[in-house]
Design a protein around this motif. Sequence first.
Motif, PDB file in Angstrom:
ATOM      1  N   VAL A 267       0.958  -1.445  -0.124  1.00  0.00           N
ATOM      2  CA  VAL A 267      -0.488  -0.380   0.234  1.00  0.00           C
ATOM      3  C   VAL A 267       0.603   1.134  -0.001  1.00  0.00           C
ATOM      4  O   VAL A 267       2.013   1.212   0.688  1.00  0.00           O
ATOM      5  CB  VAL A 267      -0.699  -0.189   0.860  1.00  0.00           C
ATOM      6  CG1 VAL A 267      -2.101  -1.296   1.521  1.00  0.00           C
ATOM      7  CG2 VAL A 267      -0.199   0.061   2.493  1.00  0.00           C
ATOM      8  N   ALA A 268       0.576   2.584  -0.665  1.00  0.00           N
ATOM      9  CA  ALA A 268       0.845   3.727  -0.733  1.00  0.00           C
ATOM     10  C   ALA A 268      -0.007   4.303   0.381  1.00  0.00           C
ATOM     11  O   ALA A 268      -0.945   4.002   0.468  1.00  0.00           O
ATOM     12  CB  ALA A 268       1.025   4.139  -2.476  1.00  0.00           C
ATOM     13  N   GLU A 269       0.371   5.900   0.664  1.00  0.00           N
ATOM     14  CA  GLU A 269      -0.345   6.892   1.366  1.00  0.00           C
ATOM     15  C   GLU A 269      -2.055   7.384   0.253  1.00  0.00           C
ATOM     16  O   GLU A 269      -2.571   7.608   1.191  1.00  0.00           O
ATOM     17  CB  GLU A 269      -0.006   8.132   1.429  1.00  0.00           C
ATOM     18  CG  GLU A 269       1.448   7.845   2.774  1.00  0.00           C
ATOM     19  CD  GLU A 269       1.973   9.044   3.328  1.00  0.00           C
ATOM     20  OE1 GLU A 269       2.668   9.716   1.676  1.00  0.00           O
ATOM     21  OE2 GLU A 269       1.735   9.820   3.454  1.00  0.00           O
ATOM     22  N   ASN A 270      -2.140   7.067  -1.071  1.00  0.00           N
ATOM     23  CA  ASN A 270      -2.832   7.153  -1.612  1.00  0.00           C
ATOM     24  C   ASN A 270      -4.065   6.000  -1.891  1.00  0.00           C
ATOM     25  O   ASN A 270      -5.081   6.220  -2.464  1.00  0.00           O
ATOM     26  CB  ASN A 270      -2.771   7.002  -2.947  1.00  0.00           C
ATOM     27  CG  ASN A 270      -2.041   6.202  -3.850  1.00  0.00           C
ATOM     28  OD1 ASN A 270      -1.808   5.669  -3.442  1.00  0.00           O
ATOM     29  ND2 ASN A 270      -1.579   6.616  -5.277  1.00  0.00           N
ATOM     30  N   ASN A 271      -3.618   5.093  -0.870  1.00  0.00           N
ATOM     31  CA  ASN A 271      -4.315   4.191  -0.750  1.00  0.00           C
ATOM     32  C   ASN A 271      -5.377   4.369   0.628  1.00  0.00           C
ATOM     33  O   ASN A 271      -5.883   3.584   1.062  1.00  0.00           O
ATOM     34  CB  ASN A 271      -3.555   2.803  -0.700  1.00  0.00           C
ATOM     35  CG  ASN A 271      -3.304   2.186  -1.711  1.00  0.00           C
ATOM     36  OD1 ASN A 271      -2.227   2.047  -1.869  1.00  0.00           O
ATOM     37  ND2 ASN A 271      -3.325   2.020  -3.209  1.00  0.00           N
ATOM     38  N   SER A 272      -5.267   5.106   1.300  1.00  0.00           N
ATOM     39  CA  SER A 272      -5.463   6.176   2.744  1.00  0.00           C
ATOM     40  C   SER A 272      -7.038   6.163   1.958  1.00  0.00           C
ATOM     41  O   SER A 272      -7.226   7.368   0.893  1.00  0.00           O
ATOM     42  CB  SER A 272      -5.186   7.173   3.035  1.00  0.00           C
ATOM     43  OG  SER A 272      -3.971   6.766   3.470  1.00  0.00           O
ATOM     44  N   GLY A 273      -7.991   5.831   2.933  1.00  0.00           N
ATOM     45  CA  GLY A 273      -9.795   6.184   3.076  1.00  0.00           C
ATOM     46  C   GLY A 273     -10.511   5.276   2.904  1.00  0.00           C
ATOM     47  O   GLY A 273      -9.608   4.595   4.093  1.00  0.00           O
ATOM     48  N   ILE A 274     -11.824   5.527   3.059  1.00  0.00           N
ATOM     49  CA  ILE A 274     -13.408   4.985   3.292  1.00  0.00           C
ATOM     50  C   ILE A 274     -12.935   3.623   2.529  1.00  0.00           C
ATOM     51  O   ILE A 274     -13.606   3.934   0.999  1.00  0.00           O
ATOM     52  CB  ILE A 274     -14.407   5.655   3.606  1.00  0.00           C
ATOM     53  CG1 ILE A 274     -13.546   6.435   4.809  1.00  0.00           C
ATOM     54  CG2 ILE A 274     -15.032   4.781   3.979  1.00  0.00           C
ATOM     55  CD1 ILE A 274     -15.230   7.811   4.781  1.00  0.00           C
TER      56      ILE A 274
END
Length: 1212
Positions: A267-274
């Motif tokens: 995972v990368a930071e842009n995989n953060s979310g709901i």
Amino acid sequence: MNVLVVFVLILTTITFATGTGSQNIYASKNPVPVGSSVTLFGKDNVTTGTWIFDNNLIVLIFPGNVIISKNWKNRVTFNSTTVSLTITSVQLEDSGVYTLQDINDFIARLTLSVQVPISNVTLTASATNLVEFNDTAVLKCSVLNGTSLSYVWMKGSSEVAAGAGVQLSNGGATLTIVKVTRYDEGSYRCNVSNGVSNALSPPVHLNINYGPSNTTMTVMPMRSTYRTGSNITLSCSAESSPPAIVQWMFNGVNLNHLGPQLQLVMVAENNSGIYQCTLHNTITSRFTSQSDTIKIMAPIADVVVNHTGAPAILHEQYTLHCEVTGYVDNIQWSRNGQPITADNTTVIDMTNRTLLLKPVQLSDNGDYRCQASNPVSNMTSNAYTVKVNYGPMTPVIAAPSMALTGRMVTFNCSSDSYPPSQISWYFNGSLQATTSVFVIGPLTFNMSGQYTCVAYNIITRKNSTADNMLTLLAPVTMASIKIVGAQPIMNQTFTLTCETAGSVESVGWMYNWSKLHADSTKHFSMDNTTLTFDPVTNADNGDYNCVANNTLSSYVGPIFSLDVFYGPHKPTIMGPSYAGAEDNAPFSCYASSNPPSSYTWFFNDSVVSNTSKYVSPPLTEDMSGNYTCMAYNNITGKHSTAYKMLTVLARVTLTKIKIVGAQPIMNHTFTLTCESAGSVESVVWMYNWSPLYADNRRNFSMDNTTLTFDPVLNSDNGDYQCIASNPFSRNYSQIFILDISYGPKMPTIMGPNTSKRGDNTTFSCYASSNPPCSYQWFLNGSVVSNTSEYVAPPLTEESSMIYTCVAYNNITGMSSTAYKMLTVFDAIENVQVEAPINPAIEGHFYDLTCNVSGTAVHYYWMKDGEPLHEDNRTVFHMNNKVVTFNPLERNDTGLYQCVALNPFWNMTSPSHMLLMNYGPETPVIDGPAFAETGNSAVFTCSALSVPPSHYSWWFNGSNVANSSMFTTHPLSFNMSGEYTCMAYNDVTENNSTNSKMLTVIEAITSVMIRNTTVPINTKIFTLTCEVSGPYEMIYWMKDNVHLNMTQSTENPLMLYHIKNNELHFYPVNQMSDGTYECVAINQAGQHRSPKYMLLVNYGPLNVMISGPEYAKVGSSVSLTCSAVSQPECDFHWFITKLSLPDVQAGPVITFSVTKENEGIYICKAKNPVTDIEIVQYKTFKVIGHATALHFHSQGVLMLMGVFALSFSVLFN
């Protein structure tokens, strides 16, 4: 026997009871199966009485005989002994109340129930495949044969009882489970029983479709925040039958992934979310979802500790900064591995990035580290060593307070300080040395005085002093015993004295190496210098010493041997064999004698002395010869003679050191010569009391009389002496102290570099020089002072200049100059951030300037309360006064402050808001791709921009609107095309466009639901969706839930089929009730019909009559008829037969009870829509009139008469 005889016999056997009793009767079995036999028993014997069934006589009992009724004769057997009544082949009609009455004693009753055995029990269900909370299960239990039925319902092995949602009706034959739940699933049976039999139905299995519910989402591994590069597994589950379909979404966007698990890899930071999982049960048509927020963060890349400002100085302020590369949640400081917490001297800012030691303590020494952490990492900086600079503390001098002249003294000065202090020594105000160890000597009395040590720390710029007072004493150099007065003669007074040289503080006497104390014959003078023997005796013979002392030295004199005069023996002459001319030759003569002898000296037969000692006059060479001593004891009258040969030589004298040529100046050639008189055979030079040898700079002449320094240096300073000698004499010169003239060296100016306006500043100048220099101070070429110290008048801005000190040595003729730059500072009174007139635009060059009223020497910048650092875009100029952004970026927006400082003041500017103007970025258009004719299409346009953009809309090259929202006119087909939004930022003067294609299609103008028949339970029924306008598809909704195309197999309780635009129910039933909508879809969207409420007409079902089964005459009775029906039924009441006219309409019949009201009441329920009629029966009995024979004494004769007359009727 004829009737009369019988009658007479009855009369003669009857006795009249005055009261009645009662007893129990029982049956051989009760209830009784149809067709079987039963015997009824009474407990007591009855001689006169009856068996009666429901007011009908069965057996008449009287003494000696019984009479059985004709209707019972073929089926009844009476046992007179036991009064039992046996009935064979019982039928249902035999059910009822049986009464045994003893006319004179009691009445007993028994209710007998005749029942049909149960057979062929069956169980049916309205539906077995049900949906939780939607469907109602109706189970009906029926039997082919059986009466007086009792029903028990079983689910598995457990009994089902009526309660919430569970209803038992139709006498328990019908089980209704309203709005089934998953817990109702299982196999159901009904157990039917009566008093004579029971039977269990085959099972019916209810399958409950439910869910999805109790949805859970798990994320493994479990973390609050995940590190970039991690692998994450999301799992979603719910209770559902059949299993639900799982669909995954991220930030509201479908991921096109089905299944209970979602794998996230690296995972990368842009995989953060709901992340959301949506579960759909295709049978229940229900949806549920669960979501979880996943936060992904990169680890910290670097942590460094550095400091700003001055070094760490004790009791001053010192700042450390923790610089972290990467996102940080928490910063923790440590010193020497121990956590640091804020206290009254340690200040940590709100972000923990800055550690302020205010003020610095010695305990602040150590290795500092900061540990930065975020939820996925932590990193500790390398150690940053802080060494606290302090001191100097008050110096400690190790040196004597008293010393002897001619000796060397070492002074040692130390001061606690870091870094180590520079040490200077001063004597009576004059600089003597610049080392911690200072050696002086040989000491003379003018060297007594105060010696001062000054310690100076070049970092803290502080000094500290200490003093040592040195007092000099002359050493004791002589202590000699002399005879005072007469020679020691036995028993006469004899006196000795101790002669001393030097600073003598006390005198002591020794006798034979032991301390001598006064006694009755030995006395000391007050100062102990004189010893008197009164009298002297032979016992006093021995060795005497006197010892002279002061605080620093002691001198033990030679031994004085006391012996009583006698003799003389052969004299012994003491004296030189050789002597120098002009010297005095001392001779002494001694002859052992008690008392001591008198002596006479002869030279060349001439008397030259009458003492034991003879010192010649200044010698000449002709005074060489024999010297004769004659000792004479005037007591003993004897004399003795001895001789001494003396040779006279010329004596070495007048030895002294002189300077040859120029005075001693450092680095010049310098010469000393040793002059003497007499016969000199050798010359030796001494330096600081040690022999001096030639080296590469010091050279001797051939005869050693001349010493040349080439060159002379400060290290040559010291005490010099030359010694001239021959074999018979030696002569020492006086000490020659060599003191090199040098300098001046480069002066050192003590004084501030900076001062405040209005202060008085003092400068002091010192240059190492011998002899001491003279000093002059110059400002702008003019002399302002002729001393080493210069005090400036109150300072002005013009006082900022170079101050010059010139040191001059009038011996070396040399001068040396030093300079001191003084900067005078005004107070900082106002600090402002000045920005250009032009706005700040992303990608452009931009300056911020720190304008200051007053004198500032340094500037630094803050952004949003944090120090602003240089990088490849952010550059500081003009001693940090100007910060340049090249180019500007969006994240440069913020509150900026500049801080101006000089050594005495600092001030922070008010915050300046730098607002970054940027954009517009590519607009985002929200609007339909398809729209219907006659309607309006609404488009909205937005673009990231500061300040907000102006918007314009264009269609086919023409401007159609100048706002972010554009609503078209009612659409026609020629309005299909590309609609363009242009965003314009009037500050950046940039624009950006995006387009949206709109296709206009023919409109759906109407959607309606129609039906042509009345919905009647179990009948075929159709709903039609009528659509005006072209459409692509139709779907149906019930109670806001999407209907599948067919449910004929999955849910038999609601059977329907969708074909084209029609919804067919085959058949319609109560499960079909609900609110229906049909939805027509075209490319422009969905069009819903008005809601259609479907209520299925059914019934009547479960017709029931409630009310009492019997009542007393005169009471009021109401019977109520009810039925389950849609719509409500019409009710009509009949008595006994339906063929008779109805007696009342309506659900309730009320009457006052009379005998005529007894009978069968019939209720007929009719649904006016379904046209279905159902009837129900209820038997009503009237109680309160005679049902058995009662013989009262007052009417016995009448009864018997009637009885006799009735015999032929009753028993024929």
